[in-house]
Write an enzyme that holds these catalytic residues in place. Structure first.
Site, short mmCIF file in Angstrom:
data_model
loop_
_atom_site.label_atom_id
_atom_site.label_comp_id
_atom_site.label_asym_id
_atom_site.label_seq_id
_atom_site.Cartn_x
_atom_site.Cartn_y
_atom_site.Cartn_z
N GLY A 80 0.84 -1.20 0.00
CA GLY A 80 0.00 0.00 0.00
C GLY A 80 0.87 1.25 0.00
O GLY A 80 2.08 1.20 -0.17
N CYS A 81 0.21 2.37 0.24
CA CYS A 81 0.84 3.67 -0.02
C CYS A 81 1.95 4.03 0.96
O CYS A 81 2.81 4.83 0.63
CB CYS A 81 -0.23 4.76 0.03
N HIS A 82 1.93 3.47 2.17
CA HIS A 82 2.98 3.81 3.14
C HIS A 82 4.32 3.21 2.73
O HIS A 82 5.36 3.51 3.32
CB HIS A 82 2.59 3.34 4.54
N ALA A 83 4.33 2.34 1.69
CA ALA A 83 5.57 1.68 1.27
C ALA A 83 6.59 2.67 0.71
O ALA A 83 7.78 2.33 0.62
CB ALA A 83 5.28 0.59 0.24
N HIS A 106 2.29 12.19 2.16
CA HIS A 106 1.75 11.38 1.05
C HIS A 106 0.38 11.92 0.67
O HIS A 106 -0.56 11.89 1.48
CB HIS A 106 1.64 9.91 1.48
#
Ligand SMILES: CC(C)(COP(=O)(O)OP(=O)(O)OC[C@H]1O[C@@H](n2cnc3c(N)ncnc32)[C@H](O)[C@@H]1OP(=O)(O)O)[C@@H](O)C(=O)NCCC(=O)NCCSC(=O)/C=C/c1ccc(O)cc1
Length: 377
Positions: free
Chosen positions: A148-151, A298
């Site tokens: 997901g986006c926190h990667a 983000h």
């Protein structure tokens, strides 16, 4: 003397597919090609008008969906085939840009880590990129799918931990790539039309790459000419928002109909309620304040940037880079925060902003929170 920071980011690369899509006509184009009823097209228009997105880049246009027969609306295998066609080339483009900016020798890259949530393959993109870029066959490789986006921050943190631990000769190439356009939904009975529309509206495609090295990089006996660091990675922290509402608030699932991304309406308010404690804790540990750092958030959606701004009582100008990347590219998942960091670095080079410290913050399923403190040398 031992450097006190974790690692150096020595290059950043970014890439998008060539197809630029303007948001003015996006909702109608999505609705017409996906066969949505008029009320859902109106909802898509409402959502697009509030998304804070001006344009995005898509590898798979909605026309590709309407080319499929109605009884064979693209299922998982078709979507994974689209992903395979597009992801490796886009990732290669971002990686080549980072390698060129770095200017080092390919055989000096010791590790490659590739992050992607929008598809699945084995052999993974790590091995495929080793071959396409011409890296050494002994490059240590990692393929980290489905985060997901926190990667975006997770990848920088992991690379920094590897670089710090593995010694001065370490050069970690990190690549993030998302082909979110192969995941558009309209007919999955298990998800609500509004969720499908939000997901199709806010996500786009992109790739980013970074080269992360040991802190002593510029003074090591490398055969490459030393180049200035872009950022020093000073500190990184992971946490998650606990509780029954947040556990399922952002989810990704593999279904017969393709990847399903689920975003609950509560995500912005959950982030708004928890972001201040997470951020102030990290910054206080480094004797920094909200006004002494550049904020790199983000841009997971306009409401996510608003939630951070409200939760931390920030001024408009503190989030302008995140909003600019959202406007110019949409939410491309994990690569998005690397686009934002690259923009900050470019602005810093251009006008030498007075703030040297950076606070980067990303969110993803869990709700996971990844924070990183960097310094512009
Ligand atoms: C631009 C939005 C979509 C709308 O703007 P708004 O200011 O909230 O506007 P409204 O409150 O007037 O909402 C407009 C309509 O959209 C509806 N809506 C508003 N969020 C919703 C909603 N999550 N559901 C379903 N209807 C809604 C809302 O009910 C309303 O419907 P209606 O009353 O009929 O006009 C805004 O809410 C927004 O930016 N939302 C996205 C927030 C979000 O969760 N972002 C993801 C963060 S995590 C991340 O980046 C990646 C995760 C990820 C996860 C999985 C993967 O595979 C890959 C990646």
């Amino acid at each position: 003397m031992e450097n006190s920071y974790m690692a150096a980011v020595v290059a950043l690369g970014t890439a998008t597919p060539d197809r630029e899509v303007l948001m003015e006509a996006y909702a109608r184009n999505y609705g017409d090609n996906m066969g949505l009823p008029p009320d859902q097209i109106l909802l898509a228009e409402r959502i697009c008008s509030k998304a804070g997105i001006g344009r995005k880049y898509l590898a798979i246009p909605f026309e590709r969906y309407s080319e499929e027969s109605p009884n064979d609306f693209p299922r998982l295998n078709k979507r994974l085939a689209w992903y395979e066609e597009e992801a490796v080339g886009l990732a290669e483009k971002a990686a080549r840009q980072a390698i060129e900016e770095w200017g080092g020798l390919l055989y000096e890259i010791t590790h490659i880590i590739v992050y992607s949530t929008s598809g699945a393959l084995s052999p993974g993109l790590d091995l495929r990129l080793i071959k396409r870029l011409g890296l050494s066959s002994s490059t240590k490789h990692f393929w980290v799918a489905f985060n997901g986006c926190h990667a975006g921050i997770m990848g920088l943190r992991t690379a920094a931990e590897i670089a710090r631990g593995a010694g001065p000769a370490t050069r970690v190439l990190v690549v993030w790539v998302e082909i979110n356009s192969c995941q558009a939904q309209s007919s999955d009975p298990a998800s609500s039309p509004a969720n499908n529309i939000v997901v199709a509206s806010i996500f786009g495609d992109g790739s980013a790459a970074a080269i992360v090295a040991h802190p002593s990089y510029s003074t090591s006996a490398s055969s490459s000419p030393p180049i200035p660091h872009l950022f020093e990675v000073q500190d990184a922290t992971s946490d998650y928002i606990d509780g029954p509402e947040s556990a399922e608030a952002i989810v990704a699932r593999v279904r017969e109909t393709g990847l399903y991304a689920g975003l609950s309406k509560q995500v912005p308010e959950l982030i708004e309620a928890h972001v201040d404690a997470f951020s102030s804790g990290m910054l206080e540990d480094m004797q920094l304040t909200y006004n002494s750092v550049n904020w790199i958030v983000h841009p997971g959606g306009r409401a996510i940037v608003d939630a951070v701004q409200n939760g931390c009582h920030l001024q408009d100008n503190q989030l302008e880079l995140s909003r600019k990347i959202l406007n110019d590219y949409s939410n491309m998942g994990a690569p998005t925060i690397i686009f934002t960091l690259k923009l900050l670095h470019a602005e810093h080079v251009k006008c030498r902003k007075s703030l040297e410290w950076v606070f980067a913050l990303a969110f993803g399923p869990g709700i996971s929170m990844e924070g990183m403190i960097l310094r512009l040398p």
